[in-house]
Write an enzyme that holds these catalytic residues in place. Structure first.
Site, short mmCIF file in Angstrom:
data_model
loop_
_atom_site.label_atom_id
_atom_site.label_comp_id
_atom_site.label_asym_id
_atom_site.label_seq_id
_atom_site.Cartn_x
_atom_site.Cartn_y
_atom_site.Cartn_z
N GLU A 3 12.32 1.98 -3.31
CA GLU A 3 12.10 3.32 -2.74
C GLU A 3 12.93 3.50 -1.47
O GLU A 3 13.41 4.59 -1.18
CB GLU A 3 10.60 3.54 -2.50
CG GLU A 3 9.87 3.75 -3.82
CD GLU A 3 8.41 3.37 -3.82
OE1 GLU A 3 7.82 3.21 -2.74
OE2 GLU A 3 7.86 3.21 -4.93
N TRP A 55 0.83 -1.22 0.00
CA TRP A 55 0.00 0.00 0.00
C TRP A 55 0.86 1.26 0.00
O TRP A 55 0.33 2.36 -0.16
CB TRP A 55 -0.92 0.01 1.22
CG TRP A 55 -2.01 -1.04 1.22
CD1 TRP A 55 -2.18 -2.05 0.29
CD2 TRP A 55 -3.08 -1.18 2.16
NE1 TRP A 55 -3.28 -2.81 0.63
CE2 TRP A 55 -3.86 -2.29 1.77
CE3 TRP A 55 -3.44 -0.47 3.31
CZ2 TRP A 55 -4.98 -2.71 2.47
CZ3 TRP A 55 -4.56 -0.89 4.03
CH2 TRP A 55 -5.33 -2.00 3.61
N LYS A 56 2.14 1.13 0.24
CA LYS A 56 3.03 2.29 0.37
C LYS A 56 2.43 3.26 1.40
O LYS A 56 1.76 2.82 2.34
CB LYS A 56 3.26 2.97 -0.98
CG LYS A 56 3.70 1.98 -2.07
CD LYS A 56 4.29 2.67 -3.24
CE LYS A 56 4.42 1.69 -4.38
NZ LYS A 56 5.42 2.08 -5.35
N GLY A 92 1.77 -2.63 -6.26
CA GLY A 92 1.66 -1.35 -5.58
C GLY A 92 0.30 -0.71 -5.83
O GLY A 92 -0.70 -1.05 -5.20
N GLY A 93 0.25 0.19 -6.79
CA GLY A 93 -0.95 0.98 -7.06
C GLY A 93 -2.23 0.17 -7.15
O GLY A 93 -3.26 0.55 -6.56
N HIS A 101 13.00 -2.60 -0.68
CA HIS A 101 12.20 -2.01 -1.75
C HIS A 101 13.02 -0.88 -2.38
O HIS A 101 13.74 -0.16 -1.68
CB HIS A 101 10.88 -1.48 -1.19
CG HIS A 101 9.91 -1.09 -2.26
ND1 HIS A 101 10.02 0.10 -2.95
CD2 HIS A 101 8.85 -1.75 -2.79
CE1 HIS A 101 9.04 0.16 -3.85
NE2 HIS A 101 8.32 -0.94 -3.78
N SER A 139 4.12 -2.22 -11.93
CA SER A 139 2.93 -1.95 -12.74
C SER A 139 2.17 -3.22 -13.12
O SER A 139 1.70 -3.36 -14.25
CB SER A 139 3.30 -1.14 -13.99
OG SER A 139 3.83 0.12 -13.61
C1 PEP Z 1 5.69 -1.60 -5.65
O1 PEP Z 1 5.47 -0.61 -4.97
O2 PEP Z 1 6.34 -2.53 -5.19
C2 PEP Z 1 5.13 -1.66 -7.00
C3 PEP Z 1 5.42 -2.67 -7.75
O3 PEP Z 1 4.33 -0.60 -7.39
P1 PEP Z 1 3.40 -0.53 -8.71
O4 PEP Z 1 2.64 -1.83 -8.80
O5 PEP Z 1 2.51 0.63 -8.48
O6 PEP Z 1 4.31 -0.36 -9.89
#
Ligand code: PEP
Length: 253
Positions: free
Chosen positions: A100, A15-16, A234-235, A98, A213
């Protein structure tokens, strides 16, 4: 391509730093009541909402985890949370490394390895994230980068290396809408599998997730690759319908 029995897939939502109490209630309720899922599923909410996830998902088939943990057991580390604390909240998983955190918090391979070790010591499975930047891919350095990142963890864990989950997340695909092709993903996953096979007898049964993604319309193709054992999302994990559709895609893999 490797030949191995296909294991149950795992789909994990990261969920970040998104969500609030009311929105989480709705999302967790939708997941909890979704009925049988064709794969293992977990969510990683922001830390203040861990108790909420634990309460709502208790007695469901869905696990929960954290997006990070400290490499330390306890002490004067303001703002950090130890793996032991996560274990007290029933966390099954913790993301470590991660991109980030590597980029924004300057986490080195050694720190990521220490975090993975701290998690395992408390019975929390680390999901070790590895992945190259666009610059590294374009310079032909993808293999070297992901092998170096995983090698640090394998080296630190020794005979416990078989207990981790690995997530291949090309940095250029995270949150960009740009996904690795199935061939690109499979090539790196096979490389990581071979590296794990050299380190542990359990490599064939280990899960290597793809992240970057992942959406309902690309999940089935990615998950059908022989060395892709699910996804780190993620999203799309913030929208119950999308996240459940991604989990459902595992049935076609
Ligand atoms: C993630 O945050 O690990 C990720 C893969 O994000 P997203 O699916 O939004 O690219």
């Amino acid at each position: 391509m490797t030949t191995r029995e296909s294991a149950r897939h795992l789909v994990v939502g990261n969920w970040k730093m998104h969500g609030h109490h009311a929105a989480n209630e709705a999302l967790l309720e939708a997941l909890r009541t979704a009925g049988p899922l064709p794969c293992d599923v977990a969510v990683c909410p922001p830390l203040p909402y861990l108790a909420q996830a634990a309460e709502r998902l208790a007695r469901s088939a869905i696990s929960w985890g954290s997006q990070d943990c400290s490499a330390h057991e306890q002490g004067a580390y303001t703002g950090e949370v130890s793996a032991g604390m996560l274990a007290e909240f029933g966390c099954r998983y913790v993301l470590v490394g991660h991109s980030e955190r590597r980029a924004l918090h300057h986490e080195s391979d050694a720190v990521v390895a220490d975090k993975a070790k701290a998690a395992l010591a408390r019975g929390v499975t680390p999901i070790v994230c590895v992945g190259e930047t666009l610059e590294e891919r374009e310079a032909g350095r993808t293999d070297d980068v992901v092998k170096r990142q995983l090698s640090a963890v394998i080296h630190a864990l020794g005979h416990c290396a078989g207990e981790i989950v690995v997530a291949y997340e090309p940095v250029w695909a995270i949150g960009t809408g740009r996904t690795a092709t199935t061939e690109q993903a499979q090539a790196v996953h096979a490389l990581l599998r071979a590296q794990l096979q050299a380190a542990t007898a359990h490599a064939d049964g280990m899960k290597i997730l793809y992240g970057g993604s992942v959406k309902p319309d690309n999940a089935a193709a990615l998950f059908s690759q022989p060395d892709v054992d699910g996804g780190l999302v993620g999203g799309a994990s913030l929208v119950a319908r999308d996240f459940l559709a991604i989990a459902a895609a595992a049935a076609q893999a």
